[in-house]
Design a protein around this motif. Structure first.
Motif, PDB file in Angstrom:
ATOM      1  N   ASP A  30     -38.676  -7.506 -36.214  1.00 10.58           N
ATOM      2  CA  ASP A  30     -37.433  -8.228 -36.802  1.00 10.58           C
ATOM      3  C   ASP A  30     -37.361  -9.508 -36.033  1.00 10.58           C
ATOM      4  O   ASP A  30     -36.533 -10.409 -36.636  1.00 10.58           O
ATOM      5  CB  ASP A  30     -36.351  -7.275 -36.046  1.00 10.58           C
ATOM      6  N   LYS A  31     -37.894  -9.578 -34.816  1.00  2.38           N
ATOM      7  CA  LYS A  31     -37.947 -10.944 -34.251  1.00  2.38           C
ATOM      8  C   LYS A  31     -38.588 -12.010 -34.978  1.00  2.38           C
ATOM      9  O   LYS A  31     -38.301 -13.311 -35.065  1.00  2.38           O
ATOM     10  CB  LYS A  31     -38.691 -10.833 -32.705  1.00  2.38           C
ATOM     11  N   LEU A  32     -39.879 -11.630 -35.554  1.00  3.59           N
ATOM     12  CA  LEU A  32     -40.516 -12.560 -36.585  1.00  3.59           C
ATOM     13  C   LEU A  32     -39.642 -13.095 -37.607  1.00  3.59           C
ATOM     14  O   LEU A  32     -39.607 -14.158 -38.230  1.00  3.59           O
ATOM     15  CB  LEU A  32     -41.812 -12.131 -36.851  1.00  3.59           C
ATOM     16  N   LYS A  33     -38.889 -12.136 -38.304  1.00  2.00           N
ATOM     17  CA  LYS A  33     -38.175 -12.354 -39.607  1.00  2.00           C
ATOM     18  C   LYS A  33     -37.085 -13.098 -39.190  1.00  2.00           C
ATOM     19  O   LYS A  33     -36.884 -14.131 -39.812  1.00  2.00           O
ATOM     20  CB  LYS A  33     -37.591 -10.958 -39.838  1.00  2.00           C
ATOM     21  N   ASN A  34     -36.398 -12.882 -37.934  1.00  2.00           N
ATOM     22  CA  ASN A  34     -35.215 -13.757 -37.675  1.00  2.00           C
ATOM     23  C   ASN A  34     -35.503 -15.061 -37.434  1.00  2.00           C
ATOM     24  O   ASN A  34     -34.922 -16.063 -38.018  1.00  2.00           O
ATOM     25  CB  ASN A  34     -34.380 -13.136 -36.285  1.00  2.00           C
ATOM     26  N   ARG A  35     -36.939 -15.497 -36.664  1.00  5.28           N
ATOM     27  CA  ARG A  35     -37.508 -16.679 -36.422  1.00  5.28           C
ATOM     28  C   ARG A  35     -37.458 -17.410 -37.840  1.00  5.28           C
ATOM     29  O   ARG A  35     -37.233 -18.575 -38.223  1.00  5.28           O
ATOM     30  CB  ARG A  35     -38.584 -16.670 -35.889  1.00  5.28           C
ATOM     31  N   HIS A  36     -38.180 -16.613 -38.768  1.00  6.59           N
ATOM     32  CA  HIS A  36     -38.505 -17.198 -40.450  1.00  6.59           C
ATOM     33  C   HIS A  36     -37.019 -17.620 -40.777  1.00  6.59           C
ATOM     34  O   HIS A  36     -36.795 -18.856 -41.348  1.00  6.59           O
ATOM     35  CB  HIS A  36     -38.961 -16.242 -41.403  1.00  6.59           C
ATOM     36  N   ASN A  37     -35.978 -16.735 -40.706  1.00  6.65           N
ATOM     37  CA  ASN A  37     -34.621 -17.219 -41.312  1.00  6.65           C
ATOM     38  C   ASN A  37     -34.095 -18.234 -40.527  1.00  6.65           C
ATOM     39  O   ASN A  37     -33.239 -19.264 -41.191  1.00  6.65           O
ATOM     40  CB  ASN A  37     -33.519 -15.895 -40.870  1.00  6.65           C
ATOM     41  N   GLN A  38     -34.249 -18.524 -39.188  1.00  5.98           N
ATOM     42  CA  GLN A  38     -33.682 -19.573 -38.733  1.00  5.98           C
ATOM     43  C   GLN A  38     -34.358 -20.953 -39.075  1.00  5.98           C
ATOM     44  O   GLN A  38     -33.711 -22.029 -39.185  1.00  5.98           O
ATOM     45  CB  GLN A  38     -33.843 -19.248 -36.982  1.00  5.98           C
ATOM     46  N   GLN A  39     -35.687 -20.780 -39.332  1.00  2.00           N
ATOM     47  CA  GLN A  39     -36.314 -21.955 -39.797  1.00  2.00           C
ATOM     48  C   GLN A  39     -35.825 -22.355 -41.189  1.00  2.00           C
ATOM     49  O   GLN A  39     -35.535 -23.497 -41.525  1.00  2.00           O
ATOM     50  CB  GLN A  39     -37.754 -21.739 -39.972  1.00  2.00           C
ATOM     51  N   ASN A  40     -35.613 -21.178 -42.086  1.00  3.53           N
ATOM     52  CA  ASN A  40     -35.184 -21.722 -43.371  1.00  3.53           C
ATOM     53  C   ASN A  40     -33.785 -22.317 -43.322  1.00  3.53           C
ATOM     54  O   ASN A  40     -33.192 -23.260 -44.202  1.00  3.53           O
ATOM     55  CB  ASN A  40     -34.984 -20.074 -44.208  1.00  3.53           C
ATOM     56  N   ALA A  41     -32.749 -21.747 -42.157  1.00  2.16           N
ATOM     57  CA  ALA A  41     -31.538 -22.441 -42.327  1.00  2.16           C
ATOM     58  C   ALA A  41     -31.840 -23.711 -41.988  1.00  2.16           C
ATOM     59  O   ALA A  41     -30.833 -24.741 -42.347  1.00  2.16           O
ATOM     60  CB  ALA A  41     -30.574 -21.528 -41.242  1.00  2.16           C
ATOM     61  N   ILE A  42     -32.679 -24.158 -40.759  1.00  2.00           N
ATOM     62  CA  ILE A  42     -32.828 -25.593 -40.329  1.00  2.00           C
ATOM     63  C   ILE A  42     -33.148 -26.322 -41.743  1.00  2.00           C
ATOM     64  O   ILE A  42     -32.646 -27.768 -41.861  1.00  2.00           O
ATOM     65  CB  ILE A  42     -33.876 -25.622 -39.331  1.00  2.00           C
TER      66      ILE A  42
END
Length: 177
Positions: free
Chosen positions: A99-111
């Motif tokens: 989940d932590k990895l997925k969230n980091r991926h989602n944050q990068q997409n938002a940026i």
């Protein structure tokens, strides 16, 4: 002693303090196994670098790396095997790390989406002020020059080289923060 009292004495006494037997339905077992297989598929889809951030033992890592190499029917069986291995492990730390990895991926997409919007607004309006407000280190003159060139490229249906340069410049600015 009556005949009924004698029969009761032969029966084993039931102690109220004994553990309850919890009945688990066959469907529930199948649902749990399916959930573990899905977790296994998510683990197989990770890159080697991402996989190193998940707390897994040697057997699991070997099984996952093998599944990444296998195709078709063998892949399905290997996923089932990974699900079987996961049944014998505490999956909470694995799920949390995933989940932590997925969230980091989602944050990068938002940026990246934010940077695309800044770039598109710059090209449309030619106003570099929102970017300067976001990051004061940005070079206003360079941004305006790239925006003018990108607008010309867009109007003449040329490849968006300047738009890519603006995006890369904004990306570099965001990484330097």
């Amino acid at each position: 002693m009556t005949p009924f009292e004698h029969e009761d004495a032969l029966l084993p006494s039931i102690d109220d303090n004994e553990e309850e037997i919890i009945y688990v339905s066959k469907s529930e077992i199948k649902r749990d196994a399916e959930a573990l297989k899905k977790l296994g598929v998510e683990l197989v889809q990770l890159s080697k670098n991402e996989l190193s951030k998940i707390p897994l033992d040697e057997d699991m890592i070997y099984a996952i790396e093998l599944a990444q190499k296998i195709k078709k029917e063998g892949y399905r069986r290997q996923i089932q095997y990974i699900g079987k291995l996961l049944r014998n492990r505490d999956i909470d730390p694995i799920s949390q790390a995933l989940d932590k990895l997925k969230n980091r991926h989602n944050q990068q997409n938002a940026i990246l989406h934010k940077l695309e919007k800044l770039r598109d607004d710059l090209i449309d309006t030619g106003d570099a002020e929102p970017i300067i407000a976001w990051n004061p280190q940005a070079d206003r003159q360079q941004l305006r020059q790239l925006a003018r060139t990108a607008k010309k490229e867009r109007d003449t249906n040329k490849p968006p080289k300047s738009a890519r340069l603006i995006f890369q410049y904004l990306k570099d600015l965001s990484e330097s923060d």
